[in-house]
Design a protein around this motif. Structure first.
Motif, PDB file in Angstrom:
ATOM      1  N   LEU A 186      18.965 -36.906 -36.987  1.00  0.00           N
ATOM      2  CA  LEU A 186      18.246 -37.163 -35.743  1.00  0.00           C
ATOM      3  C   LEU A 186      19.069 -37.997 -34.768  1.00  0.00           C
ATOM      4  CD1 LEU A 186      14.609 -37.913 -36.979  1.00  0.00           C
ATOM      5  CD2 LEU A 186      15.362 -35.979 -35.599  1.00  0.00           C
ATOM      6  N   LEU A 187      19.881 -38.925 -35.278  1.00  0.00           N
ATOM      7  CA  LEU A 187      20.632 -39.818 -34.392  1.00  0.00           C
ATOM      8  C   LEU A 187      21.565 -39.037 -33.478  1.00  0.00           C
ATOM      9  CD1 LEU A 187      21.344 -42.650 -33.482  1.00  0.00           C
ATOM     10  CD2 LEU A 187      23.047 -42.758 -35.326  1.00  0.00           C
ATOM     11  N   ALA A 188      22.326 -38.113 -34.045  1.00  0.00           N
ATOM     12  CA  ALA A 188      23.249 -37.309 -33.229  1.00  0.00           C
ATOM     13  C   ALA A 188      22.486 -36.444 -32.233  1.00  0.00           C
ATOM     14  CB  ALA A 188      24.121 -36.435 -34.126  1.00  0.00           C
TER      15      ALA A 188
ATOM     16  N   ILE B 170      21.265 -38.795 -29.383  1.00  0.00           N
ATOM     17  CA  ILE B 170      22.386 -39.223 -28.544  1.00  0.00           C
ATOM     18  C   ILE B 170      22.826 -38.092 -27.624  1.00  0.00           C
ATOM     19  CG2 ILE B 170      24.830 -39.884 -28.579  1.00  0.00           C
ATOM     20  CD1 ILE B 170      24.248 -41.534 -31.070  1.00  0.00           C
ATOM     21  N   THR B 171      22.930 -36.893 -28.168  1.00  0.00           N
ATOM     22  CA  THR B 171      23.347 -35.744 -27.357  1.00  0.00           C
ATOM     23  C   THR B 171      22.361 -35.471 -26.230  1.00  0.00           C
ATOM     24  OG1 THR B 171      24.412 -34.760 -29.302  1.00  0.00           O
ATOM     25  CG2 THR B 171      24.006 -33.316 -27.418  1.00  0.00           C
ATOM     26  N   ILE B 172      21.073 -35.449 -26.564  1.00  0.00           N
ATOM     27  CA  ILE B 172      20.039 -35.228 -25.554  1.00  0.00           C
ATOM     28  C   ILE B 172      20.092 -36.309 -24.487  1.00  0.00           C
ATOM     29  CG2 ILE B 172      17.535 -35.287 -25.176  1.00  0.00           C
ATOM     30  CD1 ILE B 172      17.243 -33.872 -27.886  1.00  0.00           C
TER      31      ILE B 172
ATOM     32  N   HIS C 263      17.510 -25.448 -28.616  1.00  0.00           N
ATOM     33  CA  HIS C 263      17.910 -25.559 -30.023  1.00  0.00           C
ATOM     34  C   HIS C 263      18.006 -27.018 -30.461  1.00  0.00           C
ATOM     35  CE1 HIS C 263      18.609 -21.306 -29.641  1.00  0.00           C
ATOM     36  NE2 HIS C 263      19.434 -21.524 -28.638  1.00  0.00           N
ATOM     37  N   LEU C 264      18.421 -27.900 -29.561  1.00  0.00           N
ATOM     38  CA  LEU C 264      18.433 -29.330 -29.875  1.00  0.00           C
ATOM     39  C   LEU C 264      17.009 -29.825 -30.121  1.00  0.00           C
ATOM     40  CD1 LEU C 264      21.009 -30.570 -27.185  1.00  0.00           C
ATOM     41  CD2 LEU C 264      21.351 -30.604 -29.660  1.00  0.00           C
TER      42      LEU C 264
ATOM     43  N   VAL D  83      26.205 -33.026 -34.431  1.00  0.00           N
ATOM     44  CA  VAL D  83      24.986 -32.253 -34.619  1.00  0.00           C
ATOM     45  C   VAL D  83      25.276 -30.993 -35.427  1.00  0.00           C
ATOM     46  CG1 VAL D  83      23.268 -30.833 -33.449  1.00  0.00           C
ATOM     47  CG2 VAL D  83      23.823 -33.100 -32.552  1.00  0.00           C
ATOM     48  N   ILE D  84      26.372 -30.327 -35.094  1.00  0.00           N
ATOM     49  CA  ILE D  84      26.734 -29.091 -35.776  1.00  0.00           C
ATOM     50  C   ILE D  84      27.136 -29.354 -37.227  1.00  0.00           C
ATOM     51  CG2 ILE D  84      28.406 -27.201 -35.825  1.00  0.00           C
ATOM     52  CD1 ILE D  84      28.479 -27.347 -32.775  1.00  0.00           C
TER      53      ILE D  84
END
Length: 467
Positions: free
Chosen positions: A270-272, A275-277, A384-385, A463-464
């Protein structure tokens, strides 16, 4: 994790159609209001003043939206969907009337805060209801449809705001939101039952401490941004960082959490995702001042500047709908390439928007390209995120996961807007002001905030890896 893909026909057919329209309508109303406000704000400042508080219109709106988002699960559990939407609509209507009758910028900000609280409820209710009313296979399509309402907003919001602004009747732009909101309430009342089984699920205590720390962090940056002195600006940022660290510590030690359990641990998937969002949204908040720059530096009318600024949301909508049905490797490509496209768009804007061109369509073409690329890059991996957040949490954390999507998105919007306001004042928006100040402010905003999508490239890779 992957699930069987649901089609658009499944989402928009049978009994799902009415539900999809009702859910997406709340986001559409919220988004249209944002673009109306963004488009008319230069006219508001011309009449009632308050240029130094320009960014606060977005910041206070979004901070209040965060509070509404955080209270959504509790409101649903205690009142059911119908009454929850009624509360949201009432707050939104009162705020819209406050904006319509504002005689000063502080009065305008009060109205925007009430709009934000009601809009936060509307926004979060739509996301919170997705997993309650649709099968999991339809979640990506539903996410894309709801987020696609920002595309509807790019058509209607700037048109409404721009037309009223050019008629010197910006107050009417806020006033017309009242009957529209009432009509939406009738639709919701007809579509949703008084209470769903999922809404009766008990909710935990409200994470009051975290909400206060989160709000204080945004306000620290906003307060510092009111000064053109770099020392005060930096002090505001430092205070915000300290408050965010306290918030993270509180999430680890408190039994009452703002996010799903263990969401902020380094090994948490969830953290990644968060952060990306967050970084992608921060990059997009650079659009806060775009209508103002287009009018001052490029000689555009309120109507046209509103539509040009909305190209970000248009690009977001197009790419999100396009990529929502991707599977497997396509999803990974969308997530990793999105921040790269955003970065390219930000760089183009950093070079083109500050130019004092006064209607030169060669320069405007580059501005349009940059704005569209920023939105397109965000939309590529967005559904997808968001879907992955709901997929990686256990069933007992689904409520927290659903509301956390809105909380993280709105916090990033508020923080990004506050940072944009700080950079604008540091760049000379008010002193020396005019074309010279606007040009340097535009350069500073897009050059510095391009760091957000750059960092998002690295978090997207995580994330990937952790899927």
């Amino acid at each position: 994790m992957s699930v069987q893909e649901g089609s658009w026909g499944d989402l928009l057919g049978g009994k799902n159609l009415a539900l999809a329209v009702a859910l997406s309508g709340g986001v559409a109303l919220h988004a249209i209001n944002i673009y109306i406000a963004t488009t008319v704000l230069p006219s508001v400042v011309n009449e009632i003043g308050g240029l130094d508080l320009y960014a606060w219109n977005t910041t206070l709106f979004v901070v209040a939206s965060i509070l509404g988002s955080a209270l959504t699960a509790r409101l649903l559990a205690s009142s059911g969907s119908r009454r929850a939407y009624a509360v949201a609509a009432l707050l939104f209507i009162i705020g819209s009337l406050g904006c319509a009758f504002a005689q000063s910028m502080p009065m305008m900000l009060a109205g925007r805060a009430l709009q934000g609280l009601g809009g936060g409820f509307l926004f979060a209710l739509c996301y919170a209801m997705i997993y309650a009313v649709f099968d999991e296979k339809l979640w990506p399509r539903a996410m894309a449809l709801i987020s696609g309402m920002w595309g509807v907003a790019t058509l209607l919001g700037p048109a409404v705001g721009g037309i009223f602004a050019e008629m010197d009747a910006w107050r009417a732009a806020f006033g017309m939101l009242v009957p529209v909101t009432l009509l939406y309430m009738v639709l919701v009342w007809l579509v949703f039952p008084a209470r769903n089984h999922e809404e009766a699920t008990p909710v935990g205590k409200l994470p009051v401490v975290q909400l206060l720390l989160l709000t204080a962090a945004v306000m620290a940056v906003s307060t510092g941004s009111m000064s053109s002195a770099p020392v005060i600006n930096i002090a505001g940022v430092i205070v915000a960082i300290v408050l965010i660290l306290f918030l993270i510590r509180q999430e680890f030690t408190s039994e009452t959490r703002l996010l799903p359990r263990n969401a902020l641990r380094f090994n948490s998937p969830l953290l990644a995702l968060y952060i990306t969002i967050g970084l992608l949204v921060i990059g997009m908040t650079s659009e806060t001042f775009v209508p103002y720059f287009l009018q001052v530096l490029h000689g555009q009318t309120p109507l046209l500047s509103g539509y040009l600024a909305a190209l970000m949301a248009a690009g977001w909508t197009v790419s999100e709908i396009w990529s929502s049905g991707w599977q497997s490797r396509g999803i990974n490509r969308a997530i990793i390439s999105g921040p790269m496209v955003v970065l390219v768009g930000m760089v183009i804007l950093a070079f083109s928007l500050p130019v004092h061109a006064q209607g030169d369509w060669t320069v405007l073409s580059f501005i349009c390209l940059g704005l569209a690329l920023v939105g397109f890059g965000i939309g590529l991996g967005w559904p997808h995120l968001l879907t992955r957040i709901l997929q990686v949490v256990p069933d007992e954390d689904q409520d927290a996961a659903a509301t956390s999507i809105t909380t993280v998105q709105l916090f990033a919007t508020a923080l990004g807007s506050a940072l944009a306001g700080m950079l604008a004042n540091m760049g000379g928006l008010t002193v020396p002001g005019g074309t010279e100040g606007s040009s340097s402010a535009a350069m500073l905003i897009f050059a510095i905030m391009a760091a957000a999508p750059l960092l998002a490239i690295f978090s997207a890779k995580k994330v990937i890896v952790r899927q």
